[in-house]
Design a protein around this motif. Structure first.
Motif, PDB file in Angstrom:
ATOM      1  N   HIS A  92       1.436  54.757 102.285  1.00 34.91           N
ATOM      2  CA  HIS A  92       0.998  56.146 102.270  1.00 34.91           C
ATOM      3  C   HIS A  92      -0.190  56.340 103.220  1.00 34.91           C
ATOM      4  O   HIS A  92      -1.133  55.540 103.212  1.00 34.91           O
ATOM      5  CB  HIS A  92       0.586  56.558 100.850  1.00 34.91           C
ATOM      6  CG  HIS A  92       1.712  56.451  99.856  1.00 34.91           C
ATOM      7  ND1 HIS A  92       2.557  57.501  99.583  1.00 34.91           N
ATOM      8  CD2 HIS A  92       2.124  55.408  99.079  1.00 34.91           C
ATOM      9  CE1 HIS A  92       3.445  57.121  98.681  1.00 34.91           C
ATOM     10  NE2 HIS A  92       3.200  55.851  98.354  1.00 34.91           N
ATOM     11  N   TYR A  93      -0.129  57.418 103.985  1.00 35.55           N
ATOM     12  CA  TYR A  93      -1.196  57.724 104.939  1.00 35.55           C
ATOM     13  C   TYR A  93      -1.510  59.218 104.901  1.00 35.55           C
ATOM     14  O   TYR A  93      -0.708  60.027 104.437  1.00 35.55           O
ATOM     15  CB  TYR A  93      -0.788  57.315 106.355  1.00 35.55           C
ATOM     16  CG  TYR A  93      -0.443  55.851 106.487  1.00 35.55           C
ATOM     17  CD1 TYR A  93      -1.430  54.884 106.537  1.00 35.55           C
ATOM     18  CD2 TYR A  93       0.889  55.437 106.531  1.00 35.55           C
ATOM     19  CE1 TYR A  93      -1.115  53.532 106.646  1.00 35.55           C
ATOM     20  CE2 TYR A  93       1.215  54.089 106.636  1.00 35.55           C
ATOM     21  CZ  TYR A  93       0.212  53.146 106.692  1.00 35.55           C
ATOM     22  OH  TYR A  93       0.525  51.812 106.793  1.00 35.55           O
ATOM     23  N   ARG A  94      -2.678  59.563 105.449  1.00 36.25           N
ATOM     24  CA  ARG A  94      -3.107  60.962 105.470  1.00 36.25           C
ATOM     25  C   ARG A  94      -3.914  61.238 106.736  1.00 36.25           C
ATOM     26  O   ARG A  94      -4.192  60.313 107.521  1.00 36.25           O
ATOM     27  CB  ARG A  94      -3.964  61.267 104.241  1.00 36.25           C
ATOM     28  CG  ARG A  94      -5.247  60.447 104.189  1.00 36.25           C
ATOM     29  CD  ARG A  94      -6.048  60.699 102.940  1.00 36.25           C
ATOM     30  NE  ARG A  94      -7.267  59.896 102.942  1.00 36.25           N
ATOM     31  CZ  ARG A  94      -8.155  59.896 101.956  1.00 36.25           C
ATOM     32  NH1 ARG A  94      -7.959  60.642 100.886  1.00 36.25           N
ATOM     33  NH2 ARG A  94      -9.244  59.145 102.027  1.00 36.25           N
ATOM     34  N   MET A  95      -4.285  62.513 106.879  1.00 33.20           N
ATOM     35  CA  MET A  95      -5.088  62.903 108.031  1.00 33.20           C
ATOM     36  C   MET A  95      -6.343  62.039 108.148  1.00 33.20           C
ATOM     37  O   MET A  95      -7.037  61.801 107.165  1.00 33.20           O
ATOM     38  CB  MET A  95      -5.496  64.371 107.897  1.00 33.20           C
ATOM     39  CG  MET A  95      -6.334  64.893 109.046  1.00 33.20           C
ATOM     40  SD  MET A  95      -6.609  66.676 108.965  1.00 33.20           S
ATOM     41  CE  MET A  95      -7.601  66.797 107.474  1.00 33.20           C
ATOM     42  N   GLY A  96      -6.588  61.546 109.370  1.00 32.00           N
ATOM     43  CA  GLY A  96      -7.733  60.678 109.612  1.00 32.00           C
ATOM     44  C   GLY A  96      -7.398  59.201 109.618  1.00 32.00           C
ATOM     45  O   GLY A  96      -8.243  58.377 109.974  1.00 32.00           O
ATOM     46  N   ASP A  97      -6.163  58.850 109.242  1.00 35.85           N
ATOM     47  CA  ASP A  97      -5.745  57.443 109.292  1.00 35.85           C
ATOM     48  C   ASP A  97      -5.244  57.078 110.686  1.00 35.85           C
ATOM     49  O   ASP A  97      -4.597  57.884 111.370  1.00 35.85           O
ATOM     50  CB  ASP A  97      -4.631  57.174 108.276  1.00 35.85           C
ATOM     51  CG  ASP A  97      -5.140  57.138 106.842  1.00 35.85           C
ATOM     52  OD1 ASP A  97      -6.357  56.941 106.646  1.00 35.85           O
ATOM     53  OD2 ASP A  97      -4.328  57.323 105.917  1.00 35.85           O
ATOM     54  N   THR A  98      -5.546  55.851 111.075  1.00 35.68           N
ATOM     55  CA  THR A  98      -5.092  55.299 112.356  1.00 35.68           C
ATOM     56  C   THR A  98      -4.405  53.969 112.069  1.00 35.68           C
ATOM     57  O   THR A  98      -4.989  53.104 111.405  1.00 35.68           O
ATOM     58  CB  THR A  98      -6.277  55.098 113.316  1.00 35.68           C
ATOM     59  OG1 THR A  98      -6.925  56.361 113.524  1.00 35.68           O
ATOM     60  CG2 THR A  98      -5.817  54.548 114.656  1.00 35.68           C
TER      61      THR A  98
END
Length: 321
Positions: free
Chosen positions: A292-298
């Motif tokens: 799971h990832y969200r805005m701001g993840d790289t």
């Protein structure tokens, strides 16, 4: 036992800046502790600022360590052929509470000669922009070096520069030699060569907490500047569930994936890929495992990973060499 490679994330390297603020925390959920955090270095191999993995079996190892163990699997042959075992790019999020200095970066030849470094070609993707915020990129007209110095010495350099209103989704490609500055009220993603060489030419006459002005690099900049106007703003059309090209240059290629529900990602070349999430949230499904990832993840996708499924609603920058 054969190593199972997976998408890598890293502990952000947070940088206090005289122009920084708190949006990296409030907007991107970065663990900042100061009121003047200007940059989150997401993936870096700049000496002194080496990114450390924060997930999976490589957790606690830095990026150079895992590249030394598995260069082909992480970087890919296409990257190794061009850049050896060095990771060639630097990824950042920036929060400009105040205007950044007016600056430029030298090309590879000049940076190598003076600093034993790569030059600094970069691009910006605007993630958030306050009303009336702006970006400064390039000259309005061609000038000679002496004309440029006249503007600079008479505190009128801003009159010579091209200002753009900043809006979410704007893309700018900043070639070496291009005078530029990020204006107050802008949060953006920055993709660049692995370099921290900047020539600052004007800093709005501001001083730090000790009353000191920051160092300017007037003389170093003179033979690094492009004295001709450039068209740096990139026009593009977003398309749902497609990889749309934004920037192609000798150092990196950046595409945008406007994820709406489902996208089947496949490796395009034998090289690593980096995904920067600039909006929304998503799942990455690899060999039945859901991440799971969200805005701001790289996220660094090792070159040996051939494909996976993306699900969700998000805007992703897809970067490779």
């Amino acid at each position: 036992m054969k190593m199972k490679f997976y998408p890598l994330t890293f502990t952000p390297i947070l940088k206090d800046r005289i122009w920084g603020g708190t949006k990296l925390k409030t907007y991107l959920s970065k663990p900042i502790v100061s009121e003047t955090t200007g940059e989150s270095w997401e993936i870096s191999t700049v000496p002194g600022d080496i990114s450390v993995v924060n997930n999976g079996v490589f957790e606690g190892k830095n990026i150079n360590e895992i590249i030394s163990l598995y260069p082909k699997e992480i970087l890919g042959n296409a990257s190794i052929k061009r850049f050896g075992n060095e990771f060639p790019l630097l990824f950042k999020f920036l929060d400009a509470k105040e205007d950044l200095s007016i600056q430029l970066h030298p090309n590879d030849e000049l940076a190598k000669k003076r600093h034993n470094s790569f030059g600094k070609t970069e691009m910006w993707y605007v993630m958030q922009a306050d009303e009336s915020s702006r970006l400064i990129v390039g000259l309005k007209k061609e000038v000679t070096q002496s004309e440029y110095l006249h503007y600079l010495e008479n505190n009128k350099i801003v009159d010579l520069l091209h200002e753009y209103p900043a809006q979410k989704g704007d893309v700018f490609f900043i070639e070496t030699g291009t005078i530029h500055a990020i204006g107050a009220g802008v949060v953006l993603a920055e993709i660049q060569q692995t370099s921290d060489i900047t020539y600052r030419i004007y800093d709005w006459d501001r001083v730090d907490v000790s009353g000191n002005k920051r160092v300017l690099h007037t003389d170093l900049a003179l033979d690094a500047i492009n004295y001709k106007p450039v068209d740096s703003k990139i026009a593009y059309e977003e398309e749902a569930n497609k990889s749309v090209n934004l920037v192609n240059c000798p150092y990196f290629t950046t595409n945008m994936i406007a994820l709406h529900e489902h996208y089947s990602w496949k490796r395009k070349k034998d090289a690593f890929t980096v995904l920067m999430c600039t909006n929304g949230q998503f799942e990455l499904i690899l060999n039945g495992e859901i991440m799971h990832y969200r805005m701001g993840d790289t996220i660094l996708i090792p070159a040996c990973i051939a494909g996976f499924i993306l699900k969700g609603k998000a805007t992703l920058l897809e970067i490779s060499i």
